[in-house]
Design a protein around this motif. Structure first.
Motif, PDB file in Angstrom:
ATOM      1  N   SER A 117     -17.840 -30.204 -12.291  1.00  0.00           N
ATOM      2  CA  SER A 117     -18.605 -31.364 -11.835  1.00  0.00           C
ATOM      3  C   SER A 117     -17.853 -32.623 -12.192  1.00  0.00           C
ATOM      4  O   SER A 117     -17.177 -32.679 -13.206  1.00  0.00           O
ATOM      5  CB  SER A 117     -19.979 -31.407 -12.511  1.00  0.00           C
ATOM      6  OG  SER A 117     -20.660 -30.204 -12.314  1.00  0.00           O
ATOM      7  N   TYR A 118     -17.975 -33.635 -11.335  1.00  0.00           N
ATOM      8  CA  TYR A 118     -17.508 -34.965 -11.686  1.00  0.00           C
ATOM      9  C   TYR A 118     -18.747 -35.832 -11.809  1.00  0.00           C
ATOM     10  O   TYR A 118     -19.395 -36.121 -10.820  1.00  0.00           O
ATOM     11  CB  TYR A 118     -16.553 -35.513 -10.629  1.00  0.00           C
ATOM     12  CG  TYR A 118     -15.244 -34.745 -10.579  1.00  0.00           C
ATOM     13  CD1 TYR A 118     -14.482 -34.600 -11.735  1.00  0.00           C
ATOM     14  CD2 TYR A 118     -14.808 -34.153  -9.408  1.00  0.00           C
ATOM     15  CE1 TYR A 118     -13.290 -33.892 -11.701  1.00  0.00           C
ATOM     16  CE2 TYR A 118     -13.621 -33.443  -9.376  1.00  0.00           C
ATOM     17  CZ  TYR A 118     -12.861 -33.319 -10.520  1.00  0.00           C
ATOM     18  OH  TYR A 118     -11.692 -32.620 -10.491  1.00  0.00           O
ATOM     19  N   LYS A 131     -22.376 -36.371 -12.026  1.00  0.00           N
ATOM     20  CA  LYS A 131     -23.504 -35.506 -11.670  1.00  0.00           C
ATOM     21  C   LYS A 131     -23.194 -34.639 -10.453  1.00  0.00           C
ATOM     22  O   LYS A 131     -23.951 -33.740 -10.113  1.00  0.00           O
ATOM     23  CB  LYS A 131     -24.741 -36.370 -11.369  1.00  0.00           C
ATOM     24  CG  LYS A 131     -25.432 -36.853 -12.637  1.00  0.00           C
ATOM     25  CD  LYS A 131     -26.697 -37.624 -12.305  1.00  0.00           C
ATOM     26  CE  LYS A 131     -27.356 -38.125 -13.573  1.00  0.00           C
ATOM     27  NZ  LYS A 131     -28.374 -39.144 -13.309  1.00  0.00           N
ATOM     28  N   ARG A 132     -22.073 -34.951  -9.788  1.00  0.00           N
ATOM     29  CA  ARG A 132     -21.767 -34.240  -8.550  1.00  0.00           C
ATOM     30  C   ARG A 132     -21.058 -32.918  -8.851  1.00  0.00           C
ATOM     31  O   ARG A 132     -20.012 -32.899  -9.494  1.00  0.00           O
ATOM     32  CB  ARG A 132     -20.872 -35.108  -7.660  1.00  0.00           C
ATOM     33  CG  ARG A 132     -20.964 -34.795  -6.193  1.00  0.00           C
ATOM     34  CD  ARG A 132     -20.359 -35.937  -5.393  1.00  0.00           C
ATOM     35  NE  ARG A 132     -18.937 -36.079  -5.700  1.00  0.00           N
ATOM     36  CZ  ARG A 132     -17.975 -35.424  -5.047  1.00  0.00           C
ATOM     37  NH1 ARG A 132     -18.276 -34.604  -4.069  1.00  0.00           N
ATOM     38  NH2 ARG A 132     -16.707 -35.605  -5.378  1.00  0.00           N
ATOM     39  N   VAL A 133     -21.680 -31.832  -8.393  1.00  0.00           N
ATOM     40  CA  VAL A 133     -21.062 -30.516  -8.558  1.00  0.00           C
ATOM     41  C   VAL A 133     -20.056 -30.338  -7.430  1.00  0.00           C
ATOM     42  O   VAL A 133     -20.431 -30.322  -6.262  1.00  0.00           O
ATOM     43  CB  VAL A 133     -22.119 -29.397  -8.488  1.00  0.00           C
ATOM     44  CG1 VAL A 133     -21.459 -28.037  -8.611  1.00  0.00           C
ATOM     45  CG2 VAL A 133     -23.158 -29.604  -9.569  1.00  0.00           C
ATOM     46  N   VAL A 134     -18.774 -30.251  -7.786  1.00  0.00           N
ATOM     47  CA  VAL A 134     -17.755 -30.121  -6.738  1.00  0.00           C
ATOM     48  C   VAL A 134     -17.331 -28.670  -6.546  1.00  0.00           C
ATOM     49  O   VAL A 134     -16.722 -28.339  -5.544  1.00  0.00           O
ATOM     50  CB  VAL A 134     -16.511 -30.982  -7.016  1.00  0.00           C
ATOM     51  CG1 VAL A 134     -16.858 -32.453  -6.909  1.00  0.00           C
ATOM     52  CG2 VAL A 134     -15.927 -30.668  -8.370  1.00  0.00           C
ATOM     53  N   GLY A 182     -13.219 -32.023   1.093  1.00  0.00           N
ATOM     54  CA  GLY A 182     -14.318 -32.255   0.148  1.00  0.00           C
ATOM     55  C   GLY A 182     -15.107 -30.999  -0.157  1.00  0.00           C
ATOM     56  O   GLY A 182     -16.119 -31.052  -0.852  1.00  0.00           O
ATOM     57  N   ASP A 228     -19.215 -27.452   0.428  1.00  0.00           N
ATOM     58  CA  ASP A 228     -19.861 -28.154  -0.689  1.00  0.00           C
ATOM     59  C   ASP A 228     -19.654 -27.439  -2.026  1.00  0.00           C
ATOM     60  O   ASP A 228     -20.593 -27.285  -2.808  1.00  0.00           O
ATOM     61  CB  ASP A 228     -21.363 -28.310  -0.427  1.00  0.00           C
ATOM     62  CG  ASP A 228     -21.622 -29.155   0.810  1.00  0.00           C
ATOM     63  OD1 ASP A 228     -20.753 -29.965   1.157  1.00  0.00           O
ATOM     64  OD2 ASP A 228     -22.688 -28.989   1.431  1.00  0.00           O
TER      65      ASP A 228
END
Lengths: 376, 238
Positions: free
Chosen positions: A20-21, A23-26, A47, A217
């Motif tokens: 994650s970066y 709160k975004r789970v990459v 992305g 995603d």
């Protein structure tokens, strides 16, 4: 060590890796497996987390959770010995200032290879990537294609256990791209190198890879053998991304001598395979395997077992071809047709056509997720 | 115009004669410049590298502080060093005030932020992915750092040149902590101030010409190095 016995025989494996970066789970992937010599394509839109997964598999970045195994042994980014068994080339070649020979020899130097052996290895690998005798040139004077060849040579010269290629061709023009993708595929297969190949181009993936993971995603939308994933994407999003229609759902009604009849809730398509009647399945056929004939014309006799009267529901451009969506009595399949054929046959939305495809072109898999839905 | 011609004539004569006094001034000037640039590199280059190449909490504050330090007037630095080294100051017992060492310390504090700031900018211009590429070929952190510095070397050389330039042309700090003592702490710039005050414009300008000749020669050398490097990289040889 007994806990990891299941990894025996696999060159590279990753379990439950996430990143994650903020709160975004990459990235959030259950498992990735590569047998020795296998080429795995990571395919997906930008992305989708492809490069992040590659960086984690290549021990270039630490995952927030999860574990990477090299030849069954748990390894991490701190494990320089493990990193020494890998080598990567990226979308931009990122050549170092200096000569081509210095660039290609960089990894060898880090491994303490003697000067004489270095220059012999560099000369050999430059020959293989088509740049024989270019040792003394400045690396910054090269064209995109040449630089990418140097970047590949720089990784190949290390004879890595695992080769990592991150969109190595995507910045190149189409002509050089097609030539290089063939060269890359040949070299990778010649060396039987275990390779992870990131790309957003399905044709490139088809050219080089044995298996693939389609990513969306940060998650795996589909994974498996290239033929299987391309032939029968498991869901609508993956199908659209790969240029086909959503998987068809149906029930096996007949099964004899390797030939299956599958009722799609109206039309019955024939496929090859061994499944018991009554099995709920998903089915699909690649657009390039679906042929069209004008309504009412005599169709030449062939082994194509599936013949339907269909209607064109939609047509749109797909590269140099047209992508047609066809209704065959309640089920939808896609077909790729050349522009000139569309013109000649005067195909438009609502046109009636005959739709023909072979039983061998239809892929069928037991439907695990959707069987309940069908019965409801 | 005559005063300028006279000055140039005087300069040539001074250099030709090579009086011990002049050579002493040039010697002290170079001694201070070299020592302070060297320490400036030792302190500033690693700091600049860290600021340019890594991401950490407080990085932007550190960069802002460095940029501010680059702009602090030399006399203020001279004042602070003077206070620290003065009899009542914390380092007073060392007895360094009005020595060449005191001048070197003050000039180091001028050179270090300049070298740090410009090195940081040069290093930051090296793409992160290039370092990732090196790492993927087996580079350790140290290898990565050396490669990054090598990639940024033209910028790093410019940073060192700027540090050296600031030190060699500085007057405020050396005047305050050195005291411009003849034969001991007198450097070219403070000698110019001295001669100009006494009304000996010819000698002052002559010293200025000598200072400019030295810096011009040095900068010329650096520019040549940079151009030669760029020319080769961009393929004039191919």
């Amino acid at each position: 060590m007994t806990a990891y016995t299941s990894t025996a025989g696999l060159a590279l494996r990753a379990e439950n890796v996430s990143k994650s970066y903020g709160k975004r789970v990459v990235l959030d992937i259950d498992h990735v497996e590569l047998s020795p010599g296998e080429t795995l394509a990571l395919l997906g839109p930008s992305g989708a987390g492809k490069s992040t997964l590659l960086a984690i598999l290549g021990l270039l970045e630490k995952p927030d959770s999860g574990q990477v195994f090299l030849d069954g042994r748990p390894v991490s980014a701190r494990d320089r010995g493990a990193r020494m068994q890998m080598a990567a080339a990226f979308q931009s070649p990122y050549l170092f200032k200096g000569t081509i020979a210095e660039n290609v020899a960089y990894g060898l130097k880090l491994r303490g290879v003697s000067r004489a052996k270095r220059s012999a290895a560099v000369a050999e690998v430059l020959e293989r990537v088509g740049l024989g005798g270019w040792e003394g040139r400045s690396a910054l004077t090269l064209s995109g294609g040449e630089a990418q060849r140097v970047a590949l040579a720089r990784a190949l010269v290390l004879k890595p256990r695992v080769l990592l290629l991150d969109e190595p061709l995507s910045s190149l023009d189409p002509l050089i791209k097609s030539r290089l993708s063939q060269d890359f595929a040949r070299i990778i297969h010649e060396d039987k190198m275990t390779t992870v190949y990131v790309t957003h181009d399905q044709n490139e993936a088809m050219a080089v890879a044995d298996s693939m993971i389609v990513m969306r995603d940060g998650r795996a939308a589909a994974s498996g053998h290239v033929e299987d994933v391309m032939g029968l994407p498991p869901d609508e999003w993956t199908a659209t991304f790969l240029g086909s229609e959503a998987p068809l759902r149906g029930v096996v009604t007949t099964s004899a001598e390797g030939l299956l009849g599958v009722d799609l809730g109206g039309p019955v398509v024939y496929s090859t395979g061994e499944l018991a009647p009554g099995t709920h399945v998903i089915a699909g056929v690649r657009p390039e395997d679906v042929l069209l004939f004008e309504a009412g014309t005599e169709i030449p006799r062939s082994s194509a077992r599936n013949r339907f009267d269909g209607t064109v529901v939609a047509l749109r451009l797909w590269g140099v071809m047209y992508h047609l969506v066809l209704d065959i009595g309640g089920a939808r399949v896609a077909s790729h047709v050349s522009r000139s054929s569309v013109r000649e046959m005067e195909i438009a939305e609502g046109s009636s056509v005959q739709v023909v495809f072979k039983a061998t072109a239809v892929r069928v898999r037991p439907d695990v997720a959707g069987s309940g839905m069908m019965e409801a | 115009m005559a005063v300028f011609i006279e000055a140039i004539v005087t300069a040539v004569r001074l250099m030709a004669e090579g009086s011990p006094e002049l050579w002493n001034i040039i010697g002290v000037t170079f001694h201070v410049a070299l020592v302070s640039t060297t320490f400036g590199i030792v302190l500033g280059a690693p700091m600049g590298f860290v600021m340019g190449a890594s991401r950490f909490r407080g990085r932007s504050v550190l960069i802002a502080l460095t940029n501010t330090a680059m702009a602090v007037p030399p006399v203020v630095i001279g004042l602070v060093v003077m206070m620290v080294l003065s009899r009542q100051g914390p380092l007073g017992p060392l007895g360094l005030l009005y020595t060449v060492d005191a001048m070197s310390i003050a000039q180091t504090l001028i050179a270090a932020p300049i070298i740090a700031g410009l090195t940081s900018a040069a290093v930051a211009s090296v793409p992160y992915k290039l370092r990732l590429q090196a790492r993927s070929l087996g580079a350790s952190r140290v290898h990565e750092a050396f490669l990054t510095l090598k990639e940024a070397r033209l910028g790093v050389v410019a940073a060192v040149a700027a540090g050296f330039g600031a030190v060699v042309r500085g007057v405020g700090a050396v005047l305050m902590v050195g005291g411009n003592i003849e034969g001991q702490t007198r450097v070219l710039t403070t000698a110019i101030v001295q001669e100009a005050r006494r009304g000996d414009f010819g000698l002052a300008l002559a010293l200025g010409v000598i200072l400019m000749t030295i810096t011009f020669g040095l900068n010329g050398l650096i520019t040549w190095y940079q151009h030669a490097g760029e020319r080769w990289e961009r393929g004039a040889n191919a």
